[in-house]
Design an enzyme around this catalytic site. Structure first.
Site, mmCIF file in Angstrom:
data_model
loop_
_atom_site.group_PDB
_atom_site.id
_atom_site.type_symbol
_atom_site.label_atom_id
_atom_site.label_comp_id
_atom_site.label_asym_id
_atom_site.label_seq_id
_atom_site.Cartn_x
_atom_site.Cartn_y
_atom_site.Cartn_z
ATOM 1 N N CYS A 106 0.822 -1.213 0.000
ATOM 2 C CA CYS A 106 0.000 0.000 0.000
ATOM 3 C C CYS A 106 0.856 1.263 0.000
ATOM 4 O O CYS A 106 0.540 2.246 -0.679
ATOM 5 C CB CYS A 106 -0.964 0.003 1.180
ATOM 6 S SG CYS A 106 -0.182 -0.099 2.810
ATOM 7 N N HIS A 213 -2.057 1.308 7.233
ATOM 8 C CA HIS A 213 -2.347 1.475 5.810
ATOM 9 C C HIS A 213 -1.936 2.871 5.362
ATOM 10 O O HIS A 213 -1.834 3.800 6.172
ATOM 11 C CB HIS A 213 -3.840 1.270 5.559
ATOM 12 C CG HIS A 213 -4.196 1.084 4.118
ATOM 13 N ND1 HIS A 213 -3.651 0.094 3.331
ATOM 14 C CD2 HIS A 213 -5.045 1.774 3.303
ATOM 15 C CE1 HIS A 213 -4.154 0.169 2.110
ATOM 16 N NE2 HIS A 213 -4.987 1.188 2.073
ATOM 17 N N ASP A 231 -8.162 4.677 -1.823
ATOM 18 C CA ASP A 231 -7.517 3.469 -1.307
ATOM 19 C C ASP A 231 -6.951 2.629 -2.447
ATOM 20 O O ASP A 231 -7.695 2.179 -3.326
ATOM 21 C CB ASP A 231 -8.555 2.670 -0.513
ATOM 22 C CG ASP A 231 -7.941 1.608 0.377
ATOM 23 O OD1 ASP A 231 -6.862 1.094 0.029
ATOM 24 O OD2 ASP A 231 -8.546 1.287 1.410
#
Length: 323
Positions: A106, A213, A231
């Site tokens: 991520c 994250h 995201d």
């Protein structure tokens, strides 16, 4: 008479042999059919087991509003048509929106997306004649093998960003960092297309699965005080709107690997790049830029303490994470 009896016996024997052969063939066919059905059952069991242990996306918590939902679209329309319009950064990011290539990428995917959105030239080849940022190009500050297994920390994200041509402002969500400061930073950045706010936060606080994250902010709705999180784990959650206060709370969660709270990083293009981006100054200019030769990428541009820390973390027992 004896000859006639002999012929009858021969015909009877041939008939019996033929019937025996037919029965044998029937038994063989039945066995083959049985084996085939058994194999199908076994394959079905294996496939069913594999499907049951895998995932196809997750449902967003109720206070996270999917971007493509009716309410999400309404929020986008309102934000983009408002007088202050804090959606300027959305369009460069939307052009470069990617899905992370690995479950723990991520941070790397977010950084690649942001650097491409800021139109930064990596100064080194990606594939063929093209210079472009992708996750596998981030080969300093920490090793890709460590990042693939453990992800990266906020400190390593900052290191990679600086080594690849951007200025950074970073803020840990300590007691000294206020919600008002956070809101001002978001407003300032989202009102331009030249800087991007990247959040390092805990999914758990937002009611999502997993924990640490990275996501860039793709816009701000002032009236509802909500941010759009773009995201990069799109296989899991879609882009979504979240209350600014909830995101602020999620940044305050301590990163156990660093023993520090999480936070945010503001990325801006730097006029004085370090590391691989220095190669931009060495390119041979010609009318056809496609034919401009590019020097090979240099060795990793730093051997920071974060690299040592990453190596240490690699030796620690693997911690099971939620998907």
């Amino acid at each position: 008479m004896d000859m006639e009896c002999g012929c009858k016996n021969k015909r009877e024997k041939e008939r019996q042999e033929k019937e025996a052969l037919q029965r044998a063939q029937e038994r063989d066919n039945q066995q083959k059919e049985h084996d085939k059905m058994h194999a199908m059952v076994n394959n079905s069991t294996v496939t069913s087991s594999a499907v049951q242990s895998s995932f196809h996306r997750r449902h967003l918590p109720l206070d996270c509003i999917a971007f493509s939902s009716p309410e999400g679209r309404k929020l986008f329309t309102e934000a983009i048509n408002s007088s202050n319009n804090y959606m300027q950064i959305y369009f460069p990011l939307a052009e470069q929106f990617i899905t992370q290539a690995e479950p723990a990428f991520c941070g790397l995917a977010t950084l690649a997306m942001c650097l491409n959105a800021l139109q930064i030239d990596p100064g080194r080849l990606w594939k063929g004649p093209w210079r472009w940022f992708s996750e596998e190009l981030f080969d300093c500050c920490t090793s890709l093998s460590v990042a693939k297994e453990k992800g990266i920390s906020m400190s390593e994200f900052i290191c990679l960003a600086r080594c690849n041509g951007v200025l950074t402002e970073d803020y840990r969500a300590t007691n000294d960092f206020t919600l008002e400061q956070f809101r001002d930073i978001v407003k300032r950045s989202c009102a331009t297309n030249s800087e991007i706010v990247v959040l390092n936060y805990s999914r758990q606080v937002l009611g999502q699965t997993g924990d640490g994250h990275f996501s860039p902010i793709g816009g701000y709705h002032a009236e509802r005080d909500m941010v759009l999180l773009m995201d990069v784990a799109r296989f899991k959650y879609p882009p979504h709107w979240v209350k600014l206060s909830r995101v602020f709370e999620s940044m305050q969660r301590v990163d156990q690997s660093m023993n520090l709270p999480r936070g945010l990083v503001v990325l801006k293009e730097s006029a004085h790049a370090t590391g691989p981006t220095l190669l931009k100054q060495q390119l041979i200019h010609c009318d056809d830029q496609m034919n401009a030769p590019v020097a090979p990428a240099p060795a990793p541009c730093c051997y920071s303490s974060s690299a040592v820390e990453a190596a240490r973390r690699m030796e620690e027992p693997t911690v099971m994470t939620q998907h």
